[in-house]
Write a protein that holds these residues in place. Structure first.
Motif, PDB file in Angstrom:
ATOM      1  N   ALA A 296     -11.727  29.454  -8.753  1.00 22.82           N
ATOM      2  CA  ALA A 296     -10.279  29.221  -8.744  1.00 22.82           C
ATOM      3  C   ALA A 296      -9.831  28.596  -7.434  1.00 22.82           C
ATOM      4  O   ALA A 296      -9.035  27.649  -7.412  1.00 22.82           O
ATOM      5  N   TRP A 297     -10.352  29.098  -6.321  1.00 22.24           N
ATOM      6  CA  TRP A 297      -9.969  28.551  -5.021  1.00 22.24           C
ATOM      7  C   TRP A 297     -10.542  27.157  -4.800  1.00 22.24           C
ATOM      8  O   TRP A 297      -9.950  26.347  -4.086  1.00 22.24           O
ATOM      9  N   ALA A 298     -11.674  26.866  -5.403  1.00 25.49           N
ATOM     10  CA  ALA A 298     -12.240  25.517  -5.280  1.00 25.49           C
ATOM     11  C   ALA A 298     -11.288  24.468  -5.850  1.00 25.49           C
ATOM     12  O   ALA A 298     -11.284  23.305  -5.417  1.00 25.49           O
ATOM     13  N   GLY A 299     -10.454  24.878  -6.791  1.00 24.33           N
ATOM     14  CA  GLY A 299      -9.503  23.950  -7.395  1.00 24.33           C
ATOM     15  C   GLY A 299      -8.350  23.575  -6.498  1.00 24.33           C
ATOM     16  O   GLY A 299      -7.603  22.640  -6.819  1.00 24.33           O
ATOM     17  N   VAL A 300      -8.169  24.297  -5.393  1.00 23.27           N
ATOM     18  CA  VAL A 300      -7.095  23.956  -4.442  1.00 23.27           C
ATOM     19  C   VAL A 300      -7.682  23.665  -3.065  1.00 23.27           C
ATOM     20  O   VAL A 300      -7.073  23.965  -2.033  1.00 23.27           O
ATOM     21  N   ASP A 301      -8.867  23.082  -3.055  1.00 22.69           N
ATOM     22  CA  ASP A 301      -9.549  22.752  -1.804  1.00 22.69           C
ATOM     23  C   ASP A 301      -8.651  21.880  -0.924  1.00 22.69           C
ATOM     24  O   ASP A 301      -8.132  20.857  -1.384  1.00 22.69           O
ATOM     25  N   PRO A 302      -8.452  22.259   0.339  1.00 27.81           N
ATOM     26  CA  PRO A 302      -7.517  21.506   1.198  1.00 27.81           C
ATOM     27  C   PRO A 302      -7.945  20.068   1.466  1.00 27.81           C
ATOM     28  O   PRO A 302      -7.101  19.175   1.556  1.00 27.81           O
ATOM     29  N   MET A 303      -9.242  19.830   1.598  1.00 27.96           N
ATOM     30  CA  MET A 303      -9.695  18.461   1.851  1.00 27.96           C
ATOM     31  C   MET A 303      -9.447  17.567   0.653  1.00 27.96           C
ATOM     32  O   MET A 303      -9.006  16.416   0.788  1.00 27.96           O
ATOM     33  N   ALA A 304      -9.721  18.077  -0.545  1.00 27.47           N
ATOM     34  CA  ALA A 304      -9.498  17.284  -1.760  1.00 27.47           C
ATOM     35  C   ALA A 304      -8.022  16.961  -1.921  1.00 27.47           C
ATOM     36  O   ALA A 304      -7.656  15.833  -2.298  1.00 27.47           O
ATOM     37  N   ARG A 305      -7.163  17.924  -1.625  1.00 25.10           N
ATOM     38  CA  ARG A 305      -5.713  17.705  -1.767  1.00 25.10           C
ATOM     39  C   ARG A 305      -5.228  16.633  -0.804  1.00 25.10           C
ATOM     40  O   ARG A 305      -4.449  15.749  -1.183  1.00 25.10           O
ATOM     41  N   LEU A 306      -5.679  16.711   0.440  1.00 17.53           N
ATOM     42  CA  LEU A 306      -5.222  15.720   1.417  1.00 17.53           C
ATOM     43  C   LEU A 306      -5.800  14.342   1.105  1.00 17.53           C
ATOM     44  O   LEU A 306      -5.119  13.321   1.274  1.00 17.53           O
ATOM     45  N   GLU A 307      -7.037  14.288   0.644  1.00 21.99           N
ATOM     46  CA  GLU A 307      -7.615  12.990   0.270  1.00 21.99           C
ATOM     47  C   GLU A 307      -6.801  12.337  -0.848  1.00 21.99           C
ATOM     48  O   GLU A 307      -6.514  11.125  -0.793  1.00 21.99           O
ATOM     49  N   LYS A 308      -6.418  13.106  -1.849  1.00 23.49           N
ATOM     50  CA  LYS A 308      -5.610  12.556  -2.938  1.00 23.49           C
ATOM     51  C   LYS A 308      -4.288  12.012  -2.404  1.00 23.49           C
ATOM     52  O   LYS A 308      -3.816  10.951  -2.823  1.00 23.49           O
ATOM     53  N   TYR A 309      -3.689  12.743  -1.470  1.00 27.08           N
ATOM     54  CA  TYR A 309      -2.413  12.304  -0.893  1.00 27.08           C
ATOM     55  C   TYR A 309      -2.592  11.017  -0.091  1.00 27.08           C
ATOM     56  O   TYR A 309      -1.782  10.089  -0.204  1.00 27.08           O
ATOM     57  N   LEU A 310      -3.639  10.937   0.715  1.00 26.02           N
ATOM     58  CA  LEU A 310      -3.881   9.749   1.518  1.00 26.02           C
ATOM     59  C   LEU A 310      -4.118   8.527   0.635  1.00 26.02           C
ATOM     60  O   LEU A 310      -3.630   7.416   0.923  1.00 26.02           O
ATOM     61  N   ARG A 311      -4.866   8.722  -0.414  1.00 22.83           N
ATOM     62  CA  ARG A 311      -5.129   7.600  -1.329  1.00 22.83           C
ATOM     63  C   ARG A 311      -3.857   7.182  -2.070  1.00 22.83           C
ATOM     64  O   ARG A 311      -3.560   5.989  -2.207  1.00 22.83           O
ATOM     65  N   ALA A 312      -3.084   8.162  -2.532  1.00 21.53           N
ATOM     66  CA  ALA A 312      -1.902   7.859  -3.335  1.00 21.53           C
ATOM     67  C   ALA A 312      -0.813   7.169  -2.522  1.00 21.53           C
ATOM     68  O   ALA A 312      -0.074   6.322  -3.043  1.00 21.53           O
ATOM     69  N   THR A 313      -0.709   7.517  -1.242  1.00 13.98           N
ATOM     70  CA  THR A 313       0.365   6.967  -0.405  1.00 13.98           C
ATOM     71  C   THR A 313      -0.073   5.749   0.406  1.00 13.98           C
ATOM     72  O   THR A 313       0.760   5.127   1.068  1.00 13.98           O
ATOM     73  N   GLY A 314      -1.355   5.426   0.375  1.00 14.59           N
ATOM     74  CA  GLY A 314      -1.854   4.315   1.172  1.00 14.59           C
ATOM     75  C   GLY A 314      -2.097   4.668   2.631  1.00 14.59           C
ATOM     76  O   GLY A 314      -2.413   3.797   3.449  1.00 14.59           O
TER      77      GLY A 314
END
Length: 401
Positions: A296-314
């Motif tokens: 369950a906690w693997a699904g909210v991994d902080p690195m994955a979340r920030l990577e998605k944000y960096l990619r989505a916002t450029g």
């Protein structure tokens, strides 16, 4: 008394907890804290991710080195990178950090090399760095003692800055960040520190990384209410944050630091996060933790979340793949340097163990002298045992001859 209700999911946040970045990398608005993100430009966001990724790689190398007998112990921090990266990025370079033994990202982010970090866990030094050079105190292995140290230092800061106006405090004022875990929150030192900090309105932020497990005891046993609520009993504010959301951690820590810095008093920030690995390499979390909780906690991994944000916002730059590849390569370089540094800690590179007693205090101390004498006697006992074994072996050889 009503019994607390268990969360519906392992990653459920307490009521009122601050979350700005969803698990899918979508940024949500919070009128109180979102404005603090204005200072996070593309370079700062990239540096935040770089710190998280390189710390995780060095961290995993630490476990490998310990398993291979090169370190006496290692304390993994994997899973807590978001909490540490967000908090560190919100501080001024002049602010002082008082860590536990798991603040590896704070150390690396303040310029401590991986080799210096591993000296302590190799047993080669009290601490591998000079605190003044990094505004980072040595790791504290005595549970919660660093909260007392941070509070005392904050008292000194306050006395030094007495008479400063509000604008200068906001621009130049220092704070102390007192790091501790949910397990340490049950120690008297934390209580005493918060009482003193509240009584004197000190510039200290208490930073609790609630990683859900105090070794094998769950946080639900440590406290019946979110730890941040304890601050109200001392007369200052506490905020619970999604510790796996580095942007929320940045915003809340920036706000808390501003409060402390400008004379509004101490703040307690509780980062609701998760320790992915063992408490230390001497621990086996499979004895008390379930696979479902870890998944369950693997699904909210902080690195994955920030990577998605960096990619989505450029914010990862014109070529995101190149940026993330460069970060991964840097992590591998640091891991290799870590290994080289640890393997070089032999012979003359390590001070004799007896020298430890000579660096406890600046001046001679009778109790330390007594302990040093006991240590010499203890070591001499091994020599006697070795001589007895050699003599027995020689006798045995002679009888067979």
């Amino acid at each position: 008394m009503n019994e607390p209700q268990p969360p519906t999911t392992a990653t459920e946040l307490p009521d009122g907890a601050v979350r700005l970045l969803d698990a899918d990398g979508t940024l949500q608005e919070d009128t109180r804290f979102t404005p603090y993100l204005a200072d996070l430009d593309e370079a700062a966001l990239q540096q935040m991710y770089r710190l998280m990724a390189t710390e995780r790689r060095v961290d995993s190398e630490g476990t490998s080195l310990q398993r291979q007998g090169q370190l006496a112990l290692w304390v993994p921090a994997i899973g807590q990178e978001g909490a540490q990266a967000g908090a560190l990025s919100a501080l001024h370079d002049s602010d002082w950090i008082f860590p536990t033994y798991r603040e590896h990202l704070f150390a690396l982010g303040r310029g401590v090399t991986p080799g210096q970090l591993f000296e302590l866990f190799r047993g080669a030094a009290h601490a591998g760095w000079t605190a003044e050079d990094h505004r980072l105190q040595p790791y504290t292995l005595v549970l919660a003692a660093q909260t007392l140290h941070a509070t005392g230092y904050a008292w000194g800061i306050q006395r030094d800055q007495a008479g400063w106006d509000a604008d200068r405090l906001k621009r130049e004022g220092q704070i102390a960040l007192a790091c501790f875990g949910d397990g340490a929150s049950s120690e008297g030192d934390v209580h005493e520190s918060m009482v003193f900090a509240a009584s004197f309105n000190l510039p200290v932020v208490f930073f609790c990384q609630n990683n859900q497990w105090a070794i094998s005891v769950p946080a639900s046993t440590q406290t019946r209410v979110p730890l941040a609520q304890r601050a109200a009993g001392y007369g200052f504010e506490g905020v619970t944050v999604d510790g796996n959301d580095p942007l929320a951690m940045y915003a809340v820590t920036a706000w808390a630091a501003e409060q402390a810095r400008t004379g509004a008093g101490p703040v307690l920030v509780e980062a609701h996060t998760f320790r992915v690995g063992a408490h230390t390499t001497a621990d086996d979390p499979t004895k008390y933790r379930t696979r479902d909780e870890e998944a369950a906690w693997a699904g909210v991994d902080p690195m994955a979340r920030l990577e998605k944000y960096l990619r989505a916002t450029g914010a990862a730059g014109a070529d995101p793949d190149a940026f993330f590849a460069d970060v991964a390569a840097e992590g591998e370089r640091l891991a290799a340097q870590s290994r080289e540094a640890v393997l070089a800690m032999t012979g003359d590179a390590i001070a004799p163990l007896e020298a430890v007693f000579d660096t406890v205090y600046a001046e001679p101390h009778p109790l330390v002298a007594e302990e040093k004498a006991w240590h010499r006697q203890w070591q001499a006992g091994f020599a006697d045992a070795a001589e007895a074994t050699d003599a027995a072996d020689a006798t045995d050889e002679g009888s067979r001859a």
